[in-house]
Design an enzyme around this catalytic site. Structure first.
Site, mmCIF file in Angstrom:
data_model
loop_
_atom_site.group_PDB
_atom_site.id
_atom_site.type_symbol
_atom_site.label_atom_id
_atom_site.label_comp_id
_atom_site.label_asym_id
_atom_site.label_seq_id
_atom_site.Cartn_x
_atom_site.Cartn_y
_atom_site.Cartn_z
ATOM 1 N N ASP A 1 0.815 -1.213 0.000
ATOM 2 C CA ASP A 1 0.000 0.000 0.000
ATOM 3 C C ASP A 1 0.849 1.264 0.000
ATOM 4 O O ASP A 1 2.071 1.210 0.197
ATOM 5 C CB ASP A 1 -0.959 -0.007 1.201
ATOM 6 C CG ASP A 1 -0.288 -0.418 2.512
ATOM 7 O OD1 ASP A 1 0.948 -0.408 2.583
ATOM 8 O OD2 ASP A 1 -1.017 -0.755 3.454
ATOM 9 N N ASN B 1 -7.229 -3.111 14.298
ATOM 10 C CA ASN B 1 -8.632 -3.444 13.997
ATOM 11 C C ASN B 1 -8.731 -4.619 13.020
ATOM 12 O O ASN B 1 -9.796 -4.884 12.477
ATOM 13 C CB ASN B 1 -9.359 -2.217 13.432
ATOM 14 C CG ASN B 1 -8.744 -1.719 12.130
ATOM 15 O OD1 ASN B 1 -7.838 -2.351 11.581
ATOM 16 N ND2 ASN B 1 -9.232 -0.604 11.621
ATOM 17 N N HIS C 1 -7.014 -4.923 10.146
ATOM 18 C CA HIS C 1 -6.803 -4.641 8.726
ATOM 19 C C HIS C 1 -5.522 -5.292 8.212
ATOM 20 O O HIS C 1 -4.571 -5.525 8.964
ATOM 21 C CB HIS C 1 -6.875 -3.141 8.397
ATOM 22 C CG HIS C 1 -5.733 -2.291 8.840
ATOM 23 N ND1 HIS C 1 -5.878 -1.203 9.670
ATOM 24 C CD2 HIS C 1 -4.413 -2.330 8.530
ATOM 25 C CE1 HIS C 1 -4.709 -0.625 9.845
ATOM 26 N NE2 HIS C 1 -3.800 -1.297 9.167
ATOM 27 N N GLU D 1 -9.609 -1.915 5.427
ATOM 28 C CA GLU D 1 -10.233 -1.628 6.714
ATOM 29 C C GLU D 1 -11.494 -2.473 6.890
ATOM 30 O O GLU D 1 -12.065 -2.952 5.896
ATOM 31 C CB GLU D 1 -10.611 -0.146 6.753
ATOM 32 C CG GLU D 1 -9.416 0.792 6.658
ATOM 33 C CD GLU D 1 -8.642 0.911 7.963
ATOM 34 O OE1 GLU D 1 -8.692 -0.022 8.793
ATOM 35 O OE2 GLU D 1 -7.988 1.941 8.145
HETATM 36 C C1 GLP Z 1 -0.441 0.171 8.665
HETATM 37 C C2 GLP Z 1 -0.139 -0.620 7.366
HETATM 38 C C3 GLP Z 1 -0.326 -2.109 7.543
HETATM 39 C C4 GLP Z 1 0.301 -2.551 8.850
HETATM 40 C C5 GLP Z 1 -0.435 -1.906 10.003
HETATM 41 C C6 GLP Z 1 0.165 -2.238 11.368
HETATM 42 O O1 GLP Z 1 -1.606 0.908 8.681
HETATM 43 N N1 GLP Z 1 -0.883 -0.185 6.231
HETATM 44 O O2 GLP Z 1 0.254 -2.783 6.436
HETATM 45 O O3 GLP Z 1 0.221 -3.954 8.990
HETATM 46 O O4 GLP Z 1 -0.500 -0.513 9.876
HETATM 47 O O5 GLP Z 1 1.273 -1.443 11.641
HETATM 48 P P1 GLP Z 1 2.323 -1.769 12.751
HETATM 49 O O6 GLP Z 1 3.118 -2.905 12.258
HETATM 50 O O7 GLP Z 1 3.136 -0.505 12.884
HETATM 51 O O8 GLP Z 1 1.568 -2.079 13.979
#
Ligand code: GLP
Length: 241
Positions: free
Chosen positions: A67, A136, A138, A143
């Site tokens: 993304d 959440n 995702h 989402e």
């Molecule tokens: C972001 C990314 C995800 C990631 C998530 C968790 O929003 N788009 O790909 O898995 O957050 O992030 P973190 O690993 O910092 O907890």
């Protein structure tokens, strides 16, 4: 879904990097899907170390990131392109043209999304998709919603994700509110999937992913339908299983 629980976040990172390294050793032309966020950082450091030690050659590997924020170009310090350059690509021998991150800029983000999905297809699809999970549930930026997105698309970020990600920006107002993200379908079409989650704040999402209903309200639950998915968890992330 195969679940491996290890004692610490450091071991979880080593385990994820080991699986990725083995996939590259098996197939030097690996098409590798990659995440951003804090979860993969330890695994990226381990992959860089293995490369420096002479174990891993990235010269034929191709990468596709999950993304990118809409509105941030690759030089913005919070863009996911910049994150990948700084945390992995600049430290291994991957040719820049082999690294792909969706474009968040230009007049037509929807078109960027369609082009990205087409590029993945023309690369022959993703061999191994590595990912984290949002609090959440995702994956990528898919989402919780009423339906699973099939293909790469422009996605509105939920207030809780904006809140979780504001730590990287001056304020919540500066966090982009939309992103270009692979769809859940794009992720499920990868031949193998690898999810890494560490820390207590992921435990609810992990419980839902493993034991709850398969529902677009918890996008990671779709991974239960993936025929070849490994989840690597530390004890804190697995604490509600
Ligand atoms: C972001 C990314 C995800 C990631 C998530 C968790 O929003 N788009 O790909 O898995 O957050 O992030 P973190 O690993 O910092 O907890």
């Amino acid at each position: 879904m195969q679940i491996h629980i290890v004692k610490s976040p450091e071991l979880a990172a080593e385990a994820a990097a080991t699986l990725i390294a083995a996939a590259i050793l098996e197939n030097p032309d690996l098409v590798l899907g990659l995440p951003t966020g804090s979860s993969p950082l330890g695994a990226y450091r381990a992959l860089i170390r293995m490369h420096r030690e002479g174990l891993l050659d990235f010269s034929k590997v191709a990468t596709y990131n999950l993304d990118e924020y809409v509105g941030l170009d690759g030089t913005h310090e919070q863009s996911y392109r910049r994150f990948m350059d700084e945390n992995l690509f600049e430290h291994v021998n991957i040719p820049r043209e082999n690294t792909h991150v969706p474009s968040g800029v230009g007049p037509d983000p929807e078109r960027n999304a369609r082009d990205y999905e087409a590029a993945i297809l023309s690369a022959g699809g993703i061999d191994l998709q590595f990912m984290g999970i949002g609090r959440n549930g995702h994956i990528g930026f898919n989402e919780p919603s009423d339906s699973f997105a099939d293909k790469t698309a422009v996605i509105a970020l939920s207030p809780s994700t904006v809140e979780a990600n504001k730590r990287f920006f001056a304020s919540a107002d500066d966090v982009p509110k939309t992103a270009v993200s692979m769809g859940v379908g794009t992720i499920l079409r990868a031949r193998r999937a690898l999810l890494l989650a560490t820390g207590r704040d992921k435990a609810e999402a992990i419980r839902g992913m493993v034991n709850g209903p398969v529902t677009p309200m918890l996008p990671a639950s779709a991974l239960r339908f993936h025929p070849n998915c490994v989840a690597i968890l530390d004890e804190a992330a697995a604490s509600l299983l």
